[in-house]
Write an enzyme that holds these catalytic residues in place. Sequence first.
Site, mmCIF file in Angstrom:
data_model
loop_
_atom_site.group_PDB
_atom_site.id
_atom_site.type_symbol
_atom_site.label_atom_id
_atom_site.label_comp_id
_atom_site.label_asym_id
_atom_site.label_seq_id
_atom_site.Cartn_x
_atom_site.Cartn_y
_atom_site.Cartn_z
ATOM 1 N N HIS A 124 -49.925 -11.338 -53.631
ATOM 2 C CA HIS A 124 -49.138 -12.481 -54.101
ATOM 3 C C HIS A 124 -48.492 -12.134 -55.450
ATOM 4 O O HIS A 124 -47.286 -12.281 -55.642
ATOM 5 C CB HIS A 124 -50.060 -13.703 -54.214
ATOM 6 C CG HIS A 124 -49.439 -14.898 -54.868
ATOM 7 N ND1 HIS A 124 -49.231 -16.083 -54.209
ATOM 8 C CD2 HIS A 124 -48.995 -15.106 -56.136
ATOM 9 C CE1 HIS A 124 -48.668 -16.956 -55.029
ATOM 10 N NE2 HIS A 124 -48.532 -16.386 -56.212
ATOM 11 N N GLU A 125 -49.313 -11.619 -56.366
ATOM 12 C CA GLU A 125 -48.795 -11.278 -57.703
ATOM 13 C C GLU A 125 -47.802 -10.120 -57.633
ATOM 14 O O GLU A 125 -46.798 -10.108 -58.340
ATOM 15 C CB GLU A 125 -49.944 -10.931 -58.651
ATOM 16 C CG GLU A 125 -50.967 -12.043 -58.860
ATOM 17 C CD GLU A 125 -50.346 -13.339 -59.374
ATOM 18 O OE1 GLU A 125 -49.312 -13.272 -60.065
ATOM 19 O OE2 GLU A 125 -50.880 -14.410 -59.074
ATOM 20 N N HIS B 124 -44.361 -11.212 -56.835
ATOM 21 C CA HIS B 124 -43.637 -11.690 -58.027
ATOM 22 C C HIS B 124 -43.054 -10.504 -58.788
ATOM 23 O O HIS B 124 -41.897 -10.499 -59.193
ATOM 24 C CB HIS B 124 -44.581 -12.422 -58.993
ATOM 25 C CG HIS B 124 -45.017 -13.776 -58.548
ATOM 26 N ND1 HIS B 124 -44.143 -14.761 -58.175
ATOM 27 C CD2 HIS B 124 -46.255 -14.331 -58.451
ATOM 28 C CE1 HIS B 124 -44.821 -15.865 -57.854
ATOM 29 N NE2 HIS B 124 -46.099 -15.622 -58.015
#
Length: 381
Positions: A71-72, A75
Amino acid sequence: MASGETKSIELFRVAGVQIEVDYSWLIIFLLVLWSLSAGYFPQEYPGQRTLDYWIVGFVATLLFFASVLLHELSHAAMANRLGENIDRITLFIFGGMARLSGEPKSADNELKIAGVGPLSSLVIALIFWLISSAIGQVGSLWTAVFRYLAFINVALALFNLLPGFPLDGGRLLRAVLWKRWDDLPRATARAAQWGSGVGWGLIGLGVLEIFGGALVGGLWLLFIGLFLRSAAASGYQGMIVEHALQHVRVSDIMTREPMTLAPELPVGEAIEQYFLRFGYGGFPVVSDGCVLGLLPLSQVRHCKPEERAHKKVQDIMLALEPSLQIGPQASAIDAIHKMNEASSGRLLVVDAGKLVGLITRTGVARIVQTKAQLESQAAEV
Ligand SMILES: [Zn+2]
């Protein structure tokens, strides 16, 4: 987080992004491992061997944190594709954090960078759900693992979509308001208010859970709520600082011709004649016009009283190195990032080996405050 002194372990780099775990992350790792292996899986699929529960628990925990990391990373990948900079991802007690080194350049960039996180969690959820269906056998522990992972990734996406800055949902909210108002500070203020509100909501839910008997889960929500409130406030502060210091250079706000110490001065005399007399937190050390280092108060404190008479400034100073200095043409925002990493809270401004000034965290904070006061006065008029 406010403190720049959290301890973390650097793990590895993925495509130029440094992955690190904060020590606090170990707590949550063990807590998830324990709650899955001793709670969730035995409850959902009773009748298996204890060891098997711990094996699937361990695998599920690892995959859960791999999901958080992905998820990170999404980004970071999006940010770096758009020419924004995320070079570090930290896993810590409340999950993961991929921080931009400044504010995004545009609302569209923020929309894309914030939006891709929850989106990738949903894709990961779908993949885990497909795996669990493919394995098929209902009742098997491994089906349970992948079904849990699908569920937890949906939960991760939904939680991050809560409209409170600095959660992803709050960033999306800020981007939309930023586009509408064309006013980043105002948009951030509103999104941070929502962040604070969401924080209160989580605290309330946590308290209800605690009274309902779910102590661990309740405390968990409570702490996340508190964390979110402080992150919203410090995220807003950070934006205000960046906004005030846009286009400001180090040479604009540094202290020129700062008071300096000679390297041969005994530490005791430096304390008497400089530290106690002027109350500054540190002094540059200069000899024959050449800057040698910095003597912050923290170094003096570490020098035992009986050694202060015979030790000299040069014996205990921090020798000049890149992390202690900055050029006069550098941006003030870069200076802040550098000062946050250096424990001394001050940087020597050096030009071609010569000391031209000193810049301190408190000095910069004063200037930001003054600017903010002048601007709010202008707005009142
Ligand atoms: Zn996210």
